[in-house]
Design an enzyme around this catalytic site. Sequence first.
Site, PDB file in Angstrom:
ATOM      1  N   ASP A 160      -9.142  -0.888   5.752  1.00 40.69           N
ATOM      2  CA  ASP A 160      -9.068  -2.102   6.556  1.00 40.69           C
ATOM      3  C   ASP A 160      -7.758  -2.128   7.333  1.00 40.69           C
ATOM      4  OD1 ASP A 160     -11.470  -3.661   6.063  1.00 40.69           O
ATOM      5  OD2 ASP A 160     -10.779  -3.804   3.993  1.00 40.69           O
TER       6      ASP A 160
ATOM      7  N   LYS B 218       0.814  -1.212   0.000  1.00 39.02           N
ATOM      8  CA  LYS B 218       0.000   0.000   0.000  1.00 39.02           C
ATOM      9  C   LYS B 218       0.850   1.265   0.000  1.00 39.02           C
ATOM     10  CE  LYS B 218      -4.223  -1.818   0.323  1.00 39.02           C
ATOM     11  NZ  LYS B 218      -5.354  -1.523  -0.585  1.00 39.02           N
TER      12      LYS B 218
END
Length: 404
Positions: free
Chosen positions: A121, A76
């Site tokens: 998340d 990410k």
Amino acid sequence: MFVRNPNACRQPYPRALQAVMSIAIAQQSRHWMGGWARLNQKPTPLYSLPGLAAELGVAQVAVKDESVRSELGSFKALGAPIALLRLVLGSFPLQRMHPYGVLAGHHAQLLSAFTVVSATDGNHGRALAAAAQSIGCRCVIVLHAQVSIERERAIAAYGALIVRIAGNYDASVAHAAALAASNGWHVVSDTSYEGYEVIPRDVMQGYATIAAEVVEANAGQPPFTHVFLQGGVGGLAAGVVSYLWELYAEHRPVFVVVEPEQADCLYQSGLRGEPAKATGSVDSVMAGLACGETSPLAWRFLQTSVDAFMTISDAEAIAAMRRLAAGSEGDIPVLAGESAVAGLAGAMHLLEKAPDVAAGLALGPEARLLVISTEGATAPGVYAELVGERAESVLARQAAWAAA
């Protein structure tokens, strides 16, 4: 569950898609992110696991290890930061900011009131918070009920304001959008929805760095024949698929997308031929893949390029984590978190439990498999509980194996 995609075809990368994501823009993003101090400048390792390949009866299994991409411990770090950087550059065109200067915090005073918000998340929010802290802007992260306190603390450590809601991931996406609308903030999300595609495009484009590094590391060797990718909303898969599709055109690899059986939105999209919602509880140990709705923008890239969609159980993901951690005489131990192993678990499922399906994908003795381990132990307590071994122990064995 497994379904072949009837819309999959082999053709050159369409110009309409190239106008959205391309190798050229991917390389620009990669160059710009080279100026971020929190990102490791060396490519992440591409490990060949001959022992596992022999067990599965294929020619090669290669694992791209994103756990060492940055201090954030996941892929990410390639998505949210580049999207935030492009957002800042586009929001202040008259300032003529240099990308490296923005990432180094040279414009922090100007950006002190600039606020970004996102649902997460875990890993996306952590990467966005870290980038915002480096740049000097404000960051608000919306967490749903299933996000662990361990992950919340990891995000808050980068200075983000945490907002908790009672619903699931999709409810947190809606809440983040509502906060942005009422406060004049900017949503930096990795999933698209109606009227919101530019930033998710930039996030997905950032992930193409993974594919570029794979190609470079594999230079001089036969290309990979099969790529198993984890699902989620589809962003990682779209970023990797777009790069390899443009590069190899009709000779692209076989692409298989794997997701939790409880969060099967891409599988359902494959069945229906359009972006769809998950049919399960969307509550999986694979927290980063526990997404209920397909990103419509990601689906534009997946609908004719992915050859098959499938789901796996939580137990299969845990087994894959343990297999990578264990290593063998010929295989280096790999630290892979619960959302990192879906692709490998999917390949193992087909080769060990569904040989006829595997044969239909030409997944046999000549197959060269690529999987991407997208995160390390980003929730160390969860990792230790699932694998039965602390991350530090796995890394110690990895170092010993490499030194032997």
